[in-house]
Design an enzyme around this catalytic site. Structure first.
Site, PDB file in Angstrom:
ATOM      1  N   HIS A 133       0.736  -1.206  -0.149  1.00 19.94           N
ATOM      2  CA  HIS A 133      -0.113  -0.282  -0.014  1.00 19.94           C
ATOM      3  C   HIS A 133       0.850   1.416  -0.179  1.00 19.94           C
ATOM      4  O   HIS A 133       2.127   1.238   0.051  1.00 19.94           O
ATOM      5  CB  HIS A 133      -0.959  -0.010   1.257  1.00 19.94           C
ATOM      6  N   ASP A 169       6.025   4.332   4.933  1.00 19.03           N
ATOM      7  CA  ASP A 169       6.844   3.444   5.533  1.00 19.03           C
ATOM      8  C   ASP A 169       6.841   2.091   4.754  1.00 19.03           C
ATOM      9  O   ASP A 169       7.777   1.333   5.285  1.00 19.03           O
ATOM     10  CB  ASP A 169       6.429   3.149   6.899  1.00 19.03           C
ATOM     11  N   HIS A 170       6.036   1.690   3.561  1.00 23.30           N
ATOM     12  CA  HIS A 170       6.249   0.460   3.154  1.00 23.30           C
ATOM     13  C   HIS A 170       6.688   0.847   1.499  1.00 23.30           C
ATOM     14  O   HIS A 170       6.556  -0.253   0.694  1.00 23.30           O
ATOM     15  CB  HIS A 170       4.717  -0.056   2.922  1.00 23.30           C
ATOM     16  N   HIS A 188      -7.413  -1.506   5.979  1.00 27.47           N
ATOM     17  CA  HIS A 188      -6.450  -0.532   6.412  1.00 27.47           C
ATOM     18  C   HIS A 188      -7.103   0.874   6.342  1.00 27.47           C
ATOM     19  O   HIS A 188      -8.251   0.753   5.501  1.00 27.47           O
ATOM     20  CB  HIS A 188      -4.993  -0.573   6.179  1.00 27.47           C
ATOM     21  N   ASP A 222      -0.546  -3.775   6.352  1.00 26.22           N
ATOM     22  CA  ASP A 222      -1.131  -3.408   7.629  1.00 26.22           C
ATOM     23  C   ASP A 222      -2.319  -3.648   7.625  1.00 26.22           C
ATOM     24  O   ASP A 222      -3.365  -3.144   6.548  1.00 26.22           O
ATOM     25  CB  ASP A 222      -0.864  -1.695   7.880  1.00 26.22           C
TER      26      ASP A 222
END
Lengths: 303, 303
Positions: free
Chosen positions: B62, B66-67, B142, B212
């Protein structure tokens, strides 16, 4: 007044173990100016125990990734950590679109405003000033539009000779004008000369940041007589052809520039990942300009 | 066949010292699949001595930074290092625009093709398959569209009992069919049973990656009976309200999911930066699902 720079990243193009892409943190009178922001800059700040929240100004020289890919992450973390005070951001015009596209798709509405100033890379210009410092662009010659930055301290007020002022019972309300170098003609016909009660402050210092550029001399006027010159030195001079082809500078050329512009000190950085040890780059530059140092990550250099 | 995962980053949202944003490298039969790519992933690969050039497939769950904030830097470095072979990239549709905008403004024309597959986060679907593995999406819940990934080994061919085949002088040309489980009726009326000359291969293993998501049970069907389940465990259960508010999972919930879906083993990660030590997260999960391990950076876990 504190005026010093901490190196957060010193690698060119691709990171190598123990060298991160370019970023520097300038401390001028306890205000913090981030200069470029390669990938991993926020991790470097954590590593060196520097609070990112102190940074209120960011200057991005150009849109090659090794100079700005860490910015979106730094700003995102500031947002997640609850920042509300504005961030002044200076950089090439498309930078804001790049950031906003990523904020949009992560559904992020920043809790703090970004006050963006688009930099033109055509002629040197004053882009920022406050009580401590002015910032002017340096027009570099790279493969894409690129500017360096000249940080110049403002001339400080004259220093009061307090003991003498008190001994002569000079009224307190005269002090601010004396600090500004004003002589006072009193109603009784006497004169108070500011030079009797103050001394001159130190000469303003300058920090010039030049990365990335071919060493073509076009920007030398902008960096004359600076206190500390940071200049990229991507290659050793045996790779001059490669330096010219990629619009970069050799360590020897950086030293010649420092010499020819009357720099007080030269800091070299933006090292190619091909160099496992940096000593040869230092030696090549120092042979021409002895007061050269390597820009090493985690090290703070006084200006 | 090798089937293992190396953790490159285990932090949620903001990095903390010694914990980087999420990234994992799956090795399936010496083909390398990068799963998510937080900022600093390329530096982590260097740190752990892994050649980025081995990676031919990237899966992005996604568009929270942070990904994926490390992807542009990783691809740029691959380009600068001369990569020419294609990169298969799977991720949310806007990802390609985000990358292309940055390549455009750095004047970069990649030396290698990106073969992009836009992932829909609406229903589970098969998005990739080769001789070794299939990859299906897991529809997570999420704050923005988010998918996990289920990597499933393909059933291997039956193993030949070569000594017996040679002793009975079974012709070589029969071997491929026997490996596929075929029985052969020969012209002379005799039959060669594949079970006499082969043994079954091991059951295919599966690796499910879930990060997440809120632990709402909606995706449990997709992750039934996996060999190793990676599940985010951002918080301890005393912060359940915060987990629900931010659409994340607690360590206790991750363990309950592993228990309820019959996972062989649980790996937990995506730890909040508030946790300086991770032992409490491990203990909370292991109390419910004993075969739990922390996803620790630089560690390789067999599947």
């Amino acid at each position: 007044m504190k005026f010093e720079v901490t190196i957060l990243g010193s690698s060119s193009a691709t990171p190598v173990y123990n060298r991160n892409p370019t970023a520097q943190l300038l401390n001028c009178n306890e205000k913090f100016y981030l200069i470029d922001c390669g990938e991993g800059t926020q991790q470097q700040l954590i590593k060196f125990g520097i609070k990112a929240s102190k940074i209120d100004h960011v200057f991005i020289s150009h849109l090659h990734g090794d100079h700005y890919f860490g910015l979106i992450g730094l700003l995102s973390s500031m947002h997640l950590n609850g920042r509300t005070k504005p961030m002044k951001l200076f950089g090439p015009e498309p930078l804001l679109d790049i950031l906003n596209l990523q904020f949009k798709h992560s559904d992020t509405i920043l809790k703090f405003p970004i006050e963006f100033t688009a930099i033109q890379a055509e002629q040197p210009s004053l882009i920022f000033e406050n009580n401590d410092v002015t910032v002017e662009t340096i027009i570099l010659n790279h493969r894409i539009p690129c500017t360096g930055f000249k940080f110049k301290e403002k001339k400080r007020l004259r220093k009061l000779l307090v003991e003498k002022l008190e001994a002569d019972q000079v009224p307190l309300e005269y002090y601010p004008l004396l600090k500004r170098g004003v002589d006072l003609d009193l109603p009784n016909g006497s004169t108070i000369l500011n030079t009797d009660y103050t001394t001159d402050s130190a000469e303003p210092k300058t920090y010039c940041y030049c990365s990335d550029t071919i060493a073509d001399g076009s920007y030398l006027n902008s960096i004359q007589d600076c206190t500390v010159l940071y200049h990229e030195a991507t290659f050793l001079h045996d790779l001059l052809e490669r330096a010219i082809f990629t619009h970069h500078t050799t360590a020897l050329q950086a030293a010649e520039i420092a010499l020819n512009t009357g720099a007080g000190k030269l800091l070299i950085g933006h090292f190619s990942s091909r160099y496992k040890t940096l000593q040869p780059l230092l030696e090549e530059a120092a042979a021409v300009f002895p007061n050269t140092e390597l820009a090493l990550e985690g090290v703070t250099y006084l200006i």
